[in-house]
Enzyme design. Structure first.
Site, PDB file in Angstrom:
ATOM      1  N   GLU A 108       0.833  -1.201   0.000  1.00 48.93           N
ATOM      2  CA  GLU A 108       0.000   0.000   0.000  1.00 48.93           C
ATOM      3  C   GLU A 108       0.866   1.249   0.000  1.00 48.93           C
ATOM      4  OE1 GLU A 108      -3.683  -2.073   2.401  1.00 48.93           O
ATOM      5  OE2 GLU A 108      -2.576  -0.528   3.451  1.00 48.93           O
ATOM      6  N   CYS A 121       3.678   8.436   1.212  1.00 50.75           N
ATOM      7  CA  CYS A 121       4.140   7.452   2.194  1.00 50.75           C
ATOM      8  C   CYS A 121       4.189   6.118   1.456  1.00 50.75           C
ATOM      9  CB  CYS A 121       3.164   7.417   3.370  1.00 50.75           C
ATOM     10  SG  CYS A 121       3.551   6.135   4.582  1.00 50.75           S
ATOM     11  N   CYS A 128       6.410  -7.222   6.657  1.00 50.06           N
ATOM     12  CA  CYS A 128       7.539  -6.725   7.449  1.00 50.06           C
ATOM     13  C   CYS A 128       7.958  -7.827   8.409  1.00 50.06           C
ATOM     14  CB  CYS A 128       7.134  -5.477   8.235  1.00 50.06           C
ATOM     15  SG  CYS A 128       8.508  -4.716   9.142  1.00 50.06           S
ATOM     16  N   CYS A 132       6.709  -5.873  15.319  1.00 52.81           N
ATOM     17  CA  CYS A 132       6.267  -4.974  16.393  1.00 52.81           C
ATOM     18  C   CYS A 132       4.786  -5.271  16.669  1.00 52.81           C
ATOM     19  CB  CYS A 132       6.467  -3.514  15.993  1.00 52.81           C
ATOM     20  SG  CYS A 132       8.188  -3.139  15.560  1.00 52.81           S
ATOM     21  N   CYS A 135       1.727  -2.996  15.467  1.00 53.51           N
ATOM     22  CA  CYS A 135       1.670  -2.565  14.067  1.00 53.51           C
ATOM     23  C   CYS A 135       1.009  -3.639  13.212  1.00 53.51           C
ATOM     24  CB  CYS A 135       3.087  -2.293  13.574  1.00 53.51           C
ATOM     25  SG  CYS A 135       3.192  -1.961  11.803  1.00 53.51           S
ATOM     26  N   CYS A 359      -0.673   5.521  10.271  1.00 45.58           N
ATOM     27  CA  CYS A 359       0.529   4.836  10.744  1.00 45.58           C
ATOM     28  C   CYS A 359       0.192   3.482  11.341  1.00 45.58           C
ATOM     29  CB  CYS A 359       1.218   5.652  11.835  1.00 45.58           C
ATOM     30  SG  CYS A 359       1.817   7.210  11.269  1.00 45.58           S
TER      31      CYS A 359
END
Ligand code: SAH
Length: 376
Positions: A108, A121, A128, A132, A135, A359
């Site tokens: 995205e 962004c 990933c 974390c 997230c 975020c």
């Protein structure tokens, strides 16, 4: 303990897409067109279309011979990203695009317009590996690194959207890029550096953006941070700190178990010294987890007198997460204490929440999984 996956070539080059002109510098493009039996000037012509006019589709390049217009791969412009969905919110000022890559992986990007600037962004990896827990991207793990051109092409697409005047209340020129989409940019280091060079090279070699308008955000991969400081690129470094103490940071940012807070901050100060750039310290405010006054004071003590700026991000709760954003009065007190310690601090506006574009909300793989189920 989650396994931290750096993705360094794990899935190898096999998964990478066909070569695109944005993968290459200008001499490389000349060689590549020559290898395809074309005159070298075509490299400039194609680059001009792509980097100066943001045209990505060879069919639209009417000054090319018809044979080339019919063969995007030969023209070094194979389509890399297929838009699956575009979503708009904040009155037209925030737009998220979900892309399907050549192998079916999803990523995205988000375009954000402000009165004085337009920011892209972008994603640096599909998924990933940093795990974390707060997230959304971190939950599904790493699929693969993106190629240089897959990253650049997100920016060029968004520059075209901005140039079309589609971003409400904002200038038509895309001026900033933040590597805060999916992925850990420094885990895709060699390609990231090429992307930075491509974005900052003047057209037709690149997009001609200013180095200081590019922000690379990292969990704190110390060796890569130190290397980046030596590249002669005065970009902005953002460090996702989220806790000033190792006990908590080990949990929130698991890679802290390899490189602890003190080492990460040392590398950040080295970056600031080498580049003269103020480092941005990212801190997601998580209710009753990392928002205590004593943690504000500890953070203030770590950062006082340094070339640093704190960006507090109200936590965007993600599906299934046990965490929530801090209460406003707690956030205010945190800001007050940091400023009292002499640390410049701002709270980030959270764009794109309604379209899961804020975020830590980017999780294309999961979204389409749900949709696929719904469609069955
Ligand atoms: N891997 C890089 C870049 C990706 S995310 C990094 O970690 O820095 C960009 C920022 O969003 C990071 O600071 C990240 O910690 C933060 N973030 C992730 N999930 C979030 C959430 N749910 N709410 C608020 N910020 C979040």
């Amino acid at each position: 303990m989650p396994v931290v996956d750096f993705g360094a070539g794990r899935r190898g080059r096999a998964a990478l897409p066909p070569v695109h002109l944005a993968d290459l510098d200008l001499p490389g493009r000349r060689e590549a067109v020559a290898a395809r039996g074309l005159p070298g000037f075509r490299a400039n012509q194609l680059s001009q279309h792509y980097f100066a006019r943001y045209v990505r589709d060879v069919a639209e390049m009417t000054d090319l011979p018809p044979a080339l217009r019919a063969d995007p791969a030969a023209a070094l412009l194979p389509p890399l990203l297929t838009a699956l969905r575009e979503q708009v919110c904040d009155g037209g000022a925030t737009r998220k695009t979900v892309w399907r890559l050549h192998d079916g992986a999803l990523v995205e990007s988000v375009l954000m317009g402000y009165a004085d600037r337009v920011t892209a962004c972008v994603s640096s990896q599909a998924g990933c590996g940093m795990a974390c827990p707060f997230c959304a991207t971190g939950q599904a793990g790493l699929t693969r690194n993106l190629s240089v051109a897959e990253i650049v092409d997100q920016v060029v697409h968004l520059a075209a959207v901005a140039a079309s005047g589609a971003v409400s209340g904002a200038p038509a020129r895309l001026s900033r890029v933040v590597f805060m989409g999916m992925g850990e940019p420094l885990a895709n280091y060699a390609r990231l550096v090429q992307v930075l060079r491509r974005l900052t090279a003047p057209a037709p070699e690149g997009l001609g953006l200013s180095q200081r308008h590019l922000t690379v955000s990292t969990v704190g991969l110390v060796p890569a941070m130190r290397k980046l400081a030596q590249e002669g690129l005065a970009v902005t470094l953002a460090v996702s700190l989220h806790a000033p103490d190792d006990a908590l940071r080990n949990e929130l940012v698991p890679v802290n178990q390899r490189w602890a807070v003190a080492e990460v901050l040392d590398a950040a100060w080295d970056f600031a010294a080498q580049t003269g750039r103020r480092v941005s310290i990212e801190y997601a405010m998580i209710k009753d987890v990392n928002d205590q006054p004593w943690r504000a004071d500890l953070l203030g003590a770590l950062l006082a007198g340094r070339l640093a700026h704190v960006n507090l991000i109200p936590l965007n709760p993600t599906p299934g997460s046990r965490w929530d954003a801090s209460a406003p009065h707690v956030e205010r007190e945190f800001v007050r204490r940091l400023r009292a310690a002499g640390v410049s601090t701002t709270v980030r506006d959270t764009r794109g929440r309604e379209i899961d574009g804020a975020c830590g909300q980017l999780a294309a793989a999961e979204t389409t999984g749900r949709e696929r189920k719904a469609a069955q």
